[in-house]
Scaffold this active site. Structure first.
Site, short mmCIF file in Angstrom:
data_model
loop_
_atom_site.label_atom_id
_atom_site.label_comp_id
_atom_site.label_asym_id
_atom_site.label_seq_id
_atom_site.Cartn_x
_atom_site.Cartn_y
_atom_site.Cartn_z
N CYS A 116 0.81 -1.22 0.00
CA CYS A 116 0.00 0.00 0.00
C CYS A 116 0.84 1.27 0.00
CB CYS A 116 -0.97 -0.02 1.17
SG CYS A 116 -2.21 -1.31 0.96
N HIS A 257 -2.88 6.98 3.04
CA HIS A 257 -3.35 5.77 2.36
C HIS A 257 -4.69 5.37 2.98
CE1 HIS A 257 -3.82 1.80 0.87
NE2 HIS A 257 -3.63 1.26 2.06
N ASN A 287 -10.03 0.11 -0.12
CA ASN A 287 -8.56 0.16 -0.19
C ASN A 287 -8.12 -0.32 -1.57
OD1 ASN A 287 -5.81 -0.23 -0.01
ND2 ASN A 287 -5.87 -1.31 1.94
N1 COA Z 1 -18.29 -8.55 9.28
C1 COA Z 1 -18.67 -8.87 10.51
N2 COA Z 1 -17.84 -9.32 11.45
C2 COA Z 1 -16.56 -9.47 11.11
C3 COA Z 1 -16.08 -9.16 9.83
C4 COA Z 1 -17.00 -8.69 8.88
N3 COA Z 1 -16.66 -8.36 7.64
N4 COA Z 1 -14.75 -9.38 9.79
C5 COA Z 1 -14.40 -9.83 10.99
N5 COA Z 1 -15.50 -9.89 11.79
C6 COA Z 1 -15.60 -10.32 13.18
C7 COA Z 1 -14.45 -11.21 13.61
O1 COA Z 1 -14.67 -12.55 13.23
C8 COA Z 1 -14.49 -11.02 15.10
O2 COA Z 1 -15.50 -11.83 15.63
P1 COA Z 1 -15.29 -12.58 17.05
O3 COA Z 1 -15.11 -11.47 18.04
O4 COA Z 1 -16.55 -13.34 17.20
O5 COA Z 1 -14.06 -13.41 16.87
C9 COA Z 1 -14.91 -9.57 15.28
O6 COA Z 1 -15.53 -9.19 14.04
C10 COA Z 1 -13.79 -8.63 15.58
O7 COA Z 1 -12.73 -8.96 14.67
P2 COA Z 1 -11.41 -8.15 14.63
O8 COA Z 1 -10.48 -8.77 13.63
O9 COA Z 1 -10.94 -7.93 16.02
O10 COA Z 1 -11.98 -6.77 14.04
P3 COA Z 1 -11.22 -5.42 13.85
O11 COA Z 1 -11.95 -4.37 14.57
O12 COA Z 1 -9.76 -5.57 14.07
O13 COA Z 1 -11.47 -5.16 12.30
C11 COA Z 1 -10.24 -5.24 10.25
C12 COA Z 1 -10.95 -6.05 11.35
C13 COA Z 1 -9.64 -6.21 9.25
C14 COA Z 1 -11.27 -4.34 9.57
C15 COA Z 1 -9.16 -4.35 10.93
O14 COA Z 1 -8.35 -5.14 11.75
C16 COA Z 1 -8.31 -3.64 9.94
O15 COA Z 1 -8.75 -2.73 9.27
N6 COA Z 1 -7.02 -4.02 9.86
C17 COA Z 1 -6.10 -3.42 8.93
C18 COA Z 1 -6.28 -4.06 7.60
C19 COA Z 1 -5.61 -3.24 6.52
O16 COA Z 1 -5.62 -2.05 6.57
N7 COA Z 1 -5.05 -3.93 5.53
C20 COA Z 1 -4.37 -3.29 4.47
C21 COA Z 1 -3.09 -2.75 4.95
S1 COA Z 1 -2.49 -1.48 4.01
#
Ligand code: COA
Length: 332
Positions: A116, A257, A287
């Protein structure tokens, strides 16, 4: 930091494919909700290519749109730098494919793989060629077809990514103060285990087995990527401001980003920057990896939030891990 010749961005062009995938569409594909995606990530919809459309095609359309807003003779382009992690194929480079499709005769170019941070790294590479005094016109492109490596049954990944591209033209700056002022960047390879695509490279060449094991898809530890991104985005922006004796208050426009709305607002908060100065279009595009920063430049220009003379701060964090920040005195 001080160079005799400075590079400036003189035009921006962007492109997203017409097909839109909304959160409502995703609700029918995986166990998710519009509310969860908006609250946790800030995306409402993203654009996806149709079959047969590749990163070079998006890049070419972005350059055509750049030309429409800033007509010039493409034959004058001496270098093409493309940031992408979704090249049309392993080789030839996307830069070669773009050169051929645009029919630019006397040029050379290469791809930059920095996740990214791809556009920012490509931009900084292009800037150095202008600063050398040997180059007068450099095209810097960020283009990614993330849908080509997205598992649309993985709800933690498929909600995040979209396809898109943007291009900028770099030329020598004519007046003092305008153009690219400074940049900082850092890679930390320990991050490789948190965001990667394991299949298809020389380590795990494509086979039935790699496909069965879904190794050709994005593998992401979202939580760790999120934590690193929040920390590093602040660190890089603070570092570049500090070494230029500036503070968040001096910045007129902040483009980060677009990975997650919460990462962007946390960084802006830390810099003491009001949200009016922060460009957010992740709701519309998701993204798009190397596409996000030029797409955000276009949004900033359209919304009147980026004008000639403005101090623009750009920051990115991506797979690798890669990170960086660039300071620009906007020139048009
Ligand atoms: N819809 C509903 N629930 C979801 C979900 C979705 N699309 N994706 C994950 N969950 C659930 C998980 O399974 C978890 O459930 P559980 O508590 O029963 O285990 C819960 O939501 C929380 O998951 P978590 O991974 O802790 O959520 P989060 O707040 O960290 O959000 C991301 C997940 C991926 C959105 C977040 O971590 C993120 O944005 N990370 C960076 C990713 C990124 O930017 N990537 C590119 C890099 S440049």
């Amino acid at each position: 930091m001080t160079t005799a010749i400075r590079a400036k961005i003189t035009a921006v062009g962007t492109y997203v494919p017409p097909r839109v995938l909304t959160n409502a569409d995703l609700e029918k594909m995986v166990d998710t909700t519009d509310e969860w995606i908006m609250e946790r990530v800030g995306i409402r919809e993203r654009h996806l290519v149709d079959k047969g459309v590749a990163a070079s095609d998006l890049a070419v359309e972005a350059v055509k749109n750049l030309l429409a807003s800033h007509p010039f003779d493409l034959q004058e382009v001496e270098l093409i730098v493309v940031g992408t992690v979704t090249p049309d194929m392993m080789y030839p480079s996307t830069a070669c494919l773009v050169q051929h499709k645009l029919g630019i005769k006397n040029t050379w170019g290469f791809d930059v793989s920095a996740g990214c941070s791809g556009f920012l790294y490509a931009l900084n590479a292009g800037v150095k060629f202008i600063e050398s005094g040997q180059y007068k016109k450099v095209l810097v492109i960020g283009s990614d077809v993330n849908s080509s490596m997205t598992d649309f049954t993985d709800r933690a990944v498929c909600i995040i990514f979209g396809d898109g591209a943007g291009a900028v033209l770099l030329e020598p700056a004519s007046s003092d103060g305008e153009g690219i002022i400074d940049h900082v960047a850092q890679i930390e390879g320990m991050g490789g285990e948190f965001l990667f695509m394991p299949g298809g490279g020389s380590l795990n060449p494509a086979s039935h087995e790699t496909v069965d094991q879904k190794m050709h898809y994005i593998h992401q530890d979202g939580k760790n990527v999120f934590k690193y991104a929040v920390k590093k985005m602040s660190e890089m922006t603070e570092r570049i401001l500090e070494r230029n004796q500036l503070s968040g208050q001096d910045v007129d426009c902040f483009i980060a980003h677009q990975a997650n709305r919460r990462i962007i607002t946390a960084t802006a908060d830390r810099l003491g920057m009001p949200l009016e100065k922060v460009i957010i279009n992740i709701d519309r595009y998701g993204n798009t990896t190397a596409g996000t920063i030029p797409l955000a430049m276009r949004t900033a220009l359209e919304e009147g939030k980026l004008k000639k003379g403005d101090l623009l701060l750009i920051a990115a964090v991506g797979a690798g891990f890669t990170s960086g920040a660039t300071l620009v005195r906007w020139a048009f």
